[in-house]
Design a protein around this motif. Structure first.
Motif: not given
Length: 542
Positions: A349-353
């Motif tokens: 999730m954080v990588r996609l953000a």
């Protein structure tokens, strides 16, 4: 004394929901460490008894539709419990909606994603209008005049509910209406019509089977214009203060997401503004859809985090057969497995953000990665959420089956993100279409995954198998779910190998990619360091 209370778990309140090692480390990696102070402030509020009571009340008292006033005038208003407005006010004041679009600061979308993740753990339903308001800007930017007019209001940190002209409000919210009863995901089958009025606006006539958050100030709507399926911005209230001709027919009686209103609506010549070009409605609104798909991943990751947090807290304080439940070997195995799933979801999730933030700022390589990785994560993380919620609930035993535990609400909410913005098949096929049309997207995906090459034998083998699985184009659509599942898993594994502690990375690769994979949670091999994995859930909450 027949009702002396013993061996009951204390309430999980008074903690900092943002005290999440995987999330905090990811925020720092993705360039938003400047937001950690605000995250802690929001996390402390999220862990308070007051905020948790807001979440309970908003679901105990769902929205009510008022179609007419006492005099018989059509008003089409949706009434909410005050707790809903408290939740919404906090979300808007902390910029969980469209605020990052107006920020020049790198990492603004990462900070927003982390705050959405933290605050969603209080109550998920109100995240729907917040998410759509965030995503609407991406579509509106196809028409500069509309973006210039609406973006400052959409990004405002002033929560201003009630139906009034947008220009008279401190801030506005946006919704979406794509789906019709005869088409579902096949929006090209839509029959709602858009007729030019001669002054640059259009009259919209038709029916929408799902209108998300009908109390919003404006909606992005798909309708058939003379030039084909097109995207429109439809305000609820016209500049002169009159209600636009959008009629709320009924609110949906849903499995979960009960605090939020979803409606069937009819348009009777409602006034709307064209967004983008006629005939390019899907291409225009897909910009919004891709942003809300990111929030589907974030929301599912938040649900997993909330579930494992509750499970660990319960097991730490509950004594069974003479010792704490969390000290029982099999329960430790289950808790560790739940923690692995949660951390993997948070990491992706954080990588996609981060990829989203950089893509918006012009990084084409990050845009290509996001195009493939988002579809894979949308499919897999959202698919895992219901199973994770069920197992987390089971850790509380019969207590978890009782509404007061919050776990039934979590369970009912868990399937939604898998359905919203394209169900599993839609997400899987979307990924295959992406790499067929733009092979560079797949190259960017494996460039990311291959950064962990050589670190784990299970991961290396799985990456080779994932690449091989894409070569037989004749059967690819039939195998789409298997292919996309493997892509999502190797991405999660790569991120954990590179960024988490060895106990987490090793156990994830062995249990998800190795030859002894278990189909149920709690099947980690005997060599897994369950204690170190559970510790990553966070000591402040146990």
């Amino acid at each position: 004394m027949t009702h002396e209370v013993t061996n009951q778990v204390p309430p999980l309140t008074g903690h900092d929901v943002s005290a999440d090692p995987a999330m905090v480390e990811g925020v720092r990696r993705e360039g938003a460490d400047w937001a950690l102070g605000e995250l802690r402030s929001l996390g402390t509020l999220a862990g308070s008894a007051r905020a948790q009571e807001w979440g309970r009340l908003a679901n105990e008292h769902p929205p009510v539709l008022r179609t007419h006033d006492r005099y018989g005038n059509r008003v089409d208003e949706v009434e909410f419990h005050p707790a809903w407005h408290e939740l919404m006010a906090v979300a808007v004041e902390h910029g969980l909606h469209a605020t990052p679009w107006t920020s020049p600061r790198p990492g603004a979308h990462v900070a927003r994603a982390a705050k959405f993740y933290v605050w969603s753990q209080v109550e998920a339903g109100h995240g729907c209008p917040i998410s759509m308001t965030y995503a609407s800007v991406a579509a509106l930017r196809h028409t500069r005049a509309l973006a210039a007019e609406w973006e400052p209001l959409l990004a405002s940190r002033g929560y201003d509910p009630g139906l009034r002209p947008a220009a008279a409000k401190r801030g506005v919210l946006a919704g979406m209406a794509m789906t019709e009863k005869q088409g579902g995901s096949d929006v090209r089958a839509n029959t709602t019509r858009a007729e030019p009025l001669g002054d640059g606006t259009y009259a919209i006539t038709g029916h929408k089977w799902f209108n998300s958050a009908p109390m919003c100030d404006a909606f992005l709507v798909l309708a058939q214009a003379p030039g084909g399926l097109s995207c429109f911005l439809l305000p609820r209230v016209l500049p002169d203060g009159s209600r636009n001709a959008m009629r709320i027919m009924r609110l949906k009686d849903k499995l979960g997401n009960r605090s939020n209103a979803s409606a069937e609506v009819e348009y009777e010549g409602a006034v709307a503004h064209l967004v983008g070009e006629e005939g390019r409605g899907v291409r225009t609104i897909i910009e919004m859809v891709n942003m809300t798909r990111l929030d589907c991943v974030i929301g599912s990751a938040a649900g997993m985090r909330h579930g494992v947090t509750q499970a660990v807290h319960h097991a730490t304080h509950r004594t069974v057969f003479g010792k704490a439940l969390a000290e029982q070997p099999l329960m430790r195995n289950v808790l560790a497995d739940l923690a692995l799933e949660s951390e993997a979801a948070t990491a992706v999730m954080v990588r996609l953000a981060g990829a989203t933030d950089r893509a918006i700022r012009g990084d084409t390589g990050e845009g290509a990665l996001r195009r493939t990785a988002l579809a894979a994560a949308k499919y897999w993380v959202c698919k895992r959420a219901p199973m994770h919620a069920a197992e987390s609930l089971e850790c509380l035993g019969g207590n978890g089956y009782v509404e007061e535990s919050q776990m039934p609400r979590l369970f009912r909410e868990s399937p939604l993100n898998g359905i919203w913005e394209g169900s599993g098949n839609v997400a899987a096929l979307d990924l295959l279409r992406s790499i067929a049309k733009e092979p560079d997207n797949l190259d960017a995906f494996f460039d990311e995954v291959d950064q962990a090459k050589g670190a784990d034998v299970h991961l290396d083998t799985a990456v080779r198998e994932a690449k091989d699985s894409l070569t037989d184009s004749a059967t690819l659509e039939h195998r789409a779910r298997q292919v996309v599942e493997r892509l999502a898993l190797v991405l999660q594994a790569s991120l954990l190998v590179r960024h988490s502690v060895p106990a987490v990375a090793d156990a994830f690769c062995a249990s998800r990619l190795g030859p002894e994979r278990s189909l149920a949670y709690g099947g980690l091999a005997t060599g897994a360091d369950s204690g170190a994995i559970i510790d990553r859930v966070g000591t402040k909450i146990a």
